[in-house]
Design a protein around this motif. Sequence first.
Motif, PDB file in Angstrom:
ATOM      1  N   SER A  37       0.820  -1.210   0.000  1.00 40.72           N
ATOM      2  CA  SER A  37       0.000   0.000   0.000  1.00 40.72           C
ATOM      3  C   SER A  37       0.853   1.260   0.000  1.00 40.72           C
ATOM      4  O   SER A  37       0.371   2.344  -0.347  1.00 40.72           O
ATOM      5  CB  SER A  37      -0.930   0.009   1.221  1.00 40.72           C
ATOM      6  OG  SER A  37      -1.816  -1.089   1.179  1.00 40.72           O
ATOM      7  N   ASP A  38       2.131   1.129   0.409  1.00 43.63           N
ATOM      8  CA  ASP A  38       3.043   2.272   0.433  1.00 43.63           C
ATOM      9  C   ASP A  38       3.863   2.387  -0.840  1.00 43.63           C
ATOM     10  O   ASP A  38       4.782   3.198  -0.918  1.00 43.63           O
ATOM     11  CB  ASP A  38       3.990   2.162   1.639  1.00 43.63           C
ATOM     12  CG  ASP A  38       3.247   2.205   2.959  1.00 43.63           C
ATOM     13  OD1 ASP A  38       2.211   2.892   3.037  1.00 43.63           O
ATOM     14  OD2 ASP A  38       3.695   1.528   3.915  1.00 43.63           O
ATOM     15  N   GLY A  39       3.558   1.545  -1.820  1.00 45.30           N
ATOM     16  CA  GLY A  39       4.248   1.638  -3.099  1.00 45.30           C
ATOM     17  C   GLY A  39       5.166   0.494  -3.436  1.00 45.30           C
ATOM     18  O   GLY A  39       5.696   0.435  -4.549  1.00 45.30           O
ATOM     19  N   GLU A  40       5.396  -0.432  -2.490  1.00 43.77           N
ATOM     20  CA  GLU A  40       6.222  -1.597  -2.795  1.00 43.77           C
ATOM     21  C   GLU A  40       5.461  -2.550  -3.724  1.00 43.77           C
ATOM     22  O   GLU A  40       4.230  -2.602  -3.688  1.00 43.77           O
ATOM     23  CB  GLU A  40       6.601  -2.336  -1.509  1.00 43.77           C
ATOM     24  CG  GLU A  40       7.525  -1.557  -0.598  1.00 43.77           C
ATOM     25  CD  GLU A  40       8.875  -1.299  -1.236  1.00 43.77           C
ATOM     26  OE1 GLU A  40       9.420  -2.214  -1.879  1.00 43.77           O
ATOM     27  OE2 GLU A  40       9.384  -0.166  -1.104  1.00 43.77           O
ATOM     28  N   PRO A  41       6.159  -3.312  -4.574  1.00 43.81           N
ATOM     29  CA  PRO A  41       5.451  -4.258  -5.450  1.00 43.81           C
ATOM     30  C   PRO A  41       4.797  -5.355  -4.637  1.00 43.81           C
ATOM     31  O   PRO A  41       5.270  -5.709  -3.553  1.00 43.81           O
ATOM     32  CB  PRO A  41       6.569  -4.814  -6.347  1.00 43.81           C
ATOM     33  CG  PRO A  41       7.831  -4.586  -5.579  1.00 43.81           C
ATOM     34  CD  PRO A  41       7.623  -3.337  -4.792  1.00 43.81           C
ATOM     35  N   PRO A  42       3.707  -5.919  -5.131  1.00 46.13           N
ATOM     36  CA  PRO A  42       3.016  -6.987  -4.390  1.00 46.13           C
ATOM     37  C   PRO A  42       3.823  -8.273  -4.367  1.00 46.13           C
ATOM     38  O   PRO A  42       4.621  -8.537  -5.271  1.00 46.13           O
ATOM     39  CB  PRO A  42       1.713  -7.173  -5.170  1.00 46.13           C
ATOM     40  CG  PRO A  42       2.031  -6.698  -6.553  1.00 46.13           C
ATOM     41  CD  PRO A  42       3.017  -5.585  -6.383  1.00 46.13           C
ATOM     42  N   GLN A  43       3.613  -9.068  -3.308  1.00 47.35           N
ATOM     43  CA  GLN A  43       4.224 -10.395  -3.242  1.00 47.35           C
ATOM     44  C   GLN A  43       3.292 -11.475  -3.798  1.00 47.35           C
ATOM     45  O   GLN A  43       3.732 -12.550  -4.172  1.00 47.35           O
ATOM     46  CB  GLN A  43       4.584 -10.750  -1.795  1.00 47.35           C
ATOM     47  CG  GLN A  43       5.870 -10.119  -1.295  1.00 47.35           C
ATOM     48  CD  GLN A  43       5.624  -8.758  -0.653  1.00 47.35           C
ATOM     49  OE1 GLN A  43       4.808  -8.636   0.252  1.00 47.35           O
ATOM     50  NE2 GLN A  43       6.315  -7.749  -1.111  1.00 47.35           N
ATOM     51  N   GLU A  44       2.000 -11.168  -3.820  1.00 47.05           N
ATOM     52  CA  GLU A  44       1.003 -12.102  -4.366  1.00 47.05           C
ATOM     53  C   GLU A  44       0.050 -11.323  -5.268  1.00 47.05           C
ATOM     54  O   GLU A  44      -0.393 -10.237  -4.912  1.00 47.05           O
ATOM     55  CB  GLU A  44       0.184 -12.759  -3.252  1.00 47.05           C
ATOM     56  CG  GLU A  44       0.953 -13.621  -2.290  1.00 47.05           C
ATOM     57  CD  GLU A  44       0.046 -14.169  -1.198  1.00 47.05           C
ATOM     58  OE1 GLU A  44      -1.062 -14.640  -1.516  1.00 47.05           O
ATOM     59  OE2 GLU A  44       0.433 -14.089  -0.019  1.00 47.05           O
ATOM     60  N   SER A  45      -0.239 -11.888  -6.417  1.00 45.41           N
ATOM     61  CA  SER A  45      -1.212 -11.298  -7.335  1.00 45.41           C
ATOM     62  C   SER A  45      -2.071 -12.412  -7.892  1.00 45.41           C
ATOM     63  O   SER A  45      -1.595 -13.529  -8.083  1.00 45.41           O
ATOM     64  CB  SER A  45      -0.508 -10.572  -8.487  1.00 45.41           C
ATOM     65  OG  SER A  45       0.336  -9.549  -8.010  1.00 45.41           O
ATOM     66  N   VAL A  46      -3.323 -12.109  -8.155  1.00 49.82           N
ATOM     67  CA  VAL A  46      -4.208 -13.127  -8.702  1.00 49.82           C
ATOM     68  C   VAL A  46      -4.992 -12.558  -9.878  1.00 49.82           C
ATOM     69  O   VAL A  46      -5.391 -11.394  -9.882  1.00 49.82           O
ATOM     70  CB  VAL A  46      -5.169 -13.686  -7.628  1.00 49.82           C
ATOM     71  CG1 VAL A  46      -6.222 -12.663  -7.236  1.00 49.82           C
ATOM     72  CG2 VAL A  46      -5.836 -14.970  -8.104  1.00 49.82           C
ATOM     73  N   ALA A  47      -5.125 -13.376 -10.904  1.00 49.49           N
ATOM     74  CA  ALA A  47      -6.047 -13.120 -11.998  1.00 49.49           C
ATOM     75  C   ALA A  47      -7.181 -14.123 -11.840  1.00 49.49           C
ATOM     76  O   ALA A  47      -6.934 -15.307 -11.598  1.00 49.49           O
ATOM     77  CB  ALA A  47      -5.351 -13.310 -13.341  1.00 49.49           C
ATOM     78  N   ALA A  48      -8.414 -13.675 -11.948  1.00 49.06           N
ATOM     79  CA  ALA A  48      -9.571 -14.555 -11.756  1.00 49.06           C
ATOM     80  C   ALA A  48     -10.577 -14.333 -12.871  1.00 49.06           C
ATOM     81  O   ALA A  48     -10.767 -13.207 -13.331  1.00 49.06           O
ATOM     82  CB  ALA A  48     -10.216 -14.303 -10.395  1.00 49.06           C
ATOM     83  N   MET A  49     -11.206 -15.428 -13.295  1.00 48.72           N
ATOM     84  CA  MET A  49     -12.214 -15.366 -14.348  1.00 48.72           C
ATOM     85  C   MET A  49     -13.447 -16.152 -13.924  1.00 48.72           C
ATOM     86  O   MET A  49     -13.346 -17.283 -13.449  1.00 48.72           O
ATOM     87  CB  MET A  49     -11.672 -15.962 -15.649  1.00 48.72           C
ATOM     88  CG  MET A  49     -10.506 -15.220 -16.264  1.00 48.72           C
ATOM     89  SD  MET A  49     -10.904 -13.572 -16.907  1.00 48.72           S
ATOM     90  CE  MET A  49     -12.225 -13.936 -18.075  1.00 48.72           C
ATOM     91  N   GLY A  50     -14.613 -15.540 -14.091  1.00 50.15           N
ATOM     92  CA  GLY A  50     -15.880 -16.216 -13.858  1.00 50.15           C
ATOM     93  C   GLY A  50     -16.788 -16.001 -15.061  1.00 50.15           C
ATOM     94  O   GLY A  50     -16.674 -15.000 -15.763  1.00 50.15           O
ATOM     95  N   ALA A  51     -17.679 -16.950 -15.320  1.00 49.73           N
ATOM     96  CA  ALA A  51     -18.560 -16.839 -16.477  1.00 49.73           C
ATOM     97  C   ALA A  51     -19.893 -17.518 -16.189  1.00 49.73           C
ATOM     98  O   ALA A  51     -19.995 -18.352 -15.283  1.00 49.73           O
ATOM     99  CB  ALA A  51     -17.908 -17.444 -17.722  1.00 49.73           C
ATOM    100  N   GLY A  52     -20.895 -17.170 -16.968  1.00 54.37           N
ATOM    101  CA  GLY A  52     -22.209 -17.803 -16.824  1.00 54.37           C
ATOM    102  C   GLY A  52     -22.865 -17.466 -15.507  1.00 54.37           C
ATOM    103  O   GLY A  52     -23.066 -16.293 -15.174  1.00 54.37           O
ATOM    104  N   GLU A  53     -23.191 -18.493 -14.732  1.00 56.19           N
ATOM    105  CA  GLU A  53     -23.873 -18.295 -13.453  1.00 56.19           C
ATOM    106  C   GLU A  53     -22.937 -17.846 -12.342  1.00 56.19           C
ATOM    107  O   GLU A  53     -23.372 -17.593 -11.220  1.00 56.19           O
ATOM    108  CB  GLU A  53     -24.575 -19.598 -13.035  1.00 56.19           C
ATOM    109  CG  GLU A  53     -25.653 -20.070 -13.999  1.00 56.19           C
ATOM    110  CD  GLU A  53     -26.750 -19.033 -14.166  1.00 56.19           C
ATOM    111  OE1 GLU A  53     -27.197 -18.467 -13.142  1.00 56.19           O
ATOM    112  OE2 GLU A  53     -27.152 -18.791 -15.316  1.00 56.19           O
ATOM    113  N   LEU A  54     -21.657 -17.777 -12.628  1.00 53.66           N
ATOM    114  CA  LEU A  54     -20.638 -17.315 -11.668  1.00 53.66           C
ATOM    115  C   LEU A  54     -20.542 -18.209 -10.435  1.00 53.66           C
ATOM    116  O   LEU A  54     -20.156 -17.761  -9.357  1.00 53.66           O
ATOM    117  CB  LEU A  54     -20.905 -15.864 -11.248  1.00 53.66           C
ATOM    118  CG  LEU A  54     -20.941 -14.843 -12.398  1.00 53.66           C
ATOM    119  CD1 LEU A  54     -21.255 -13.455 -11.866  1.00 53.66           C
ATOM    120  CD2 LEU A  54     -19.617 -14.839 -13.158  1.00 53.66           C
TER     121      LEU A  54
END
Length: 314
Positions: free
Chosen positions: A132-149
């Motif tokens: 939150s202070d500008g350092e790069p993240p240690q964990e990142s996620v990409a997520a995809m949902g479709a249809g009824e989710l």
Amino acid sequence: MGFKRAKVIGGAAVLAVIAAAGSVTTVYATEDGASPADGSVGEKAGTPEKIDSHVVDKDDSHIRIELKDKRQVSLTYAKDKGLVERHRPAEGGTWSSPKTIYKTKAESCQGIDARAHGDTVAVTANWGLYCSDGEPPQESVAAMGAGELTEWDTAESENSDGWPPAQIYDGGDRAEFVAKGPHSTTTLPWKKGSGFGDEATVYEPIPGRFVGSWRAEDGSHRVTFQQAAAGKPATGTIETLTGQRCLGSGVVTKKSADGVELGNFTIKEGKQAKNCPPEVFEHFYQVETADGDMQLMELGKPPKPVATYKRTGD
């Protein structure tokens, strides 16, 4: 960069595949600089679909969007839980039960991005100490949902800068998260029904005039450049021919049409010697014409040559 892929159903991760470094697909541009014009890998990306969702409300820890069919989707950073999703029918109605689509106890940061085309929703989120202070993240996620989710596919990346928002294709059947760096482009593909595929990286080639072996005019050392290929970016190897033994290599990146820079140099034999390697961020190699000599240049106004090289027949 390795990542974990999972399909989440009703809050439980029922399928997890760890993609180690060896399973990440790497694609290399050609010596003349050719690479997929749209930045995609594998199949041609084509034209992205227009995002037809809109943000209803958003803050640092939450986002709620409305889809084209008026359904709403809510994503929240939940302390000590991770990323939690809920959705509700069009025209109001009861929200679904909270579902953790990515589990972590790390500190969240950088907000949440969610966008959709039709009934396909793409999400990115990040976590990390001091993030939150500008350092790069240690964990990142990409997520995809479709249809009824009711099902979500996720791909976690560690120690990266996180994924930009996805581009959605083929009416929502396919998506790509594309991270562009200064010298490479990494694409994470997703398909409806099969989930995330392997990351693929396209490395920027160096100008073809540099490729090959060069010998210093004073006979002290030899520099050899290899184009991005065979599982690695462009590399440069330096070997001393007289005096102190020094043999090592590093990554070569394009500086200009007639200049390249050498970085991340590792000495494999002997120890550092004159111009093995040249001081990083202070020097670059230059070949002004396709059949000309190569010079090691010291930065300045103007730059000045400190060594001259002749192409060898090696």
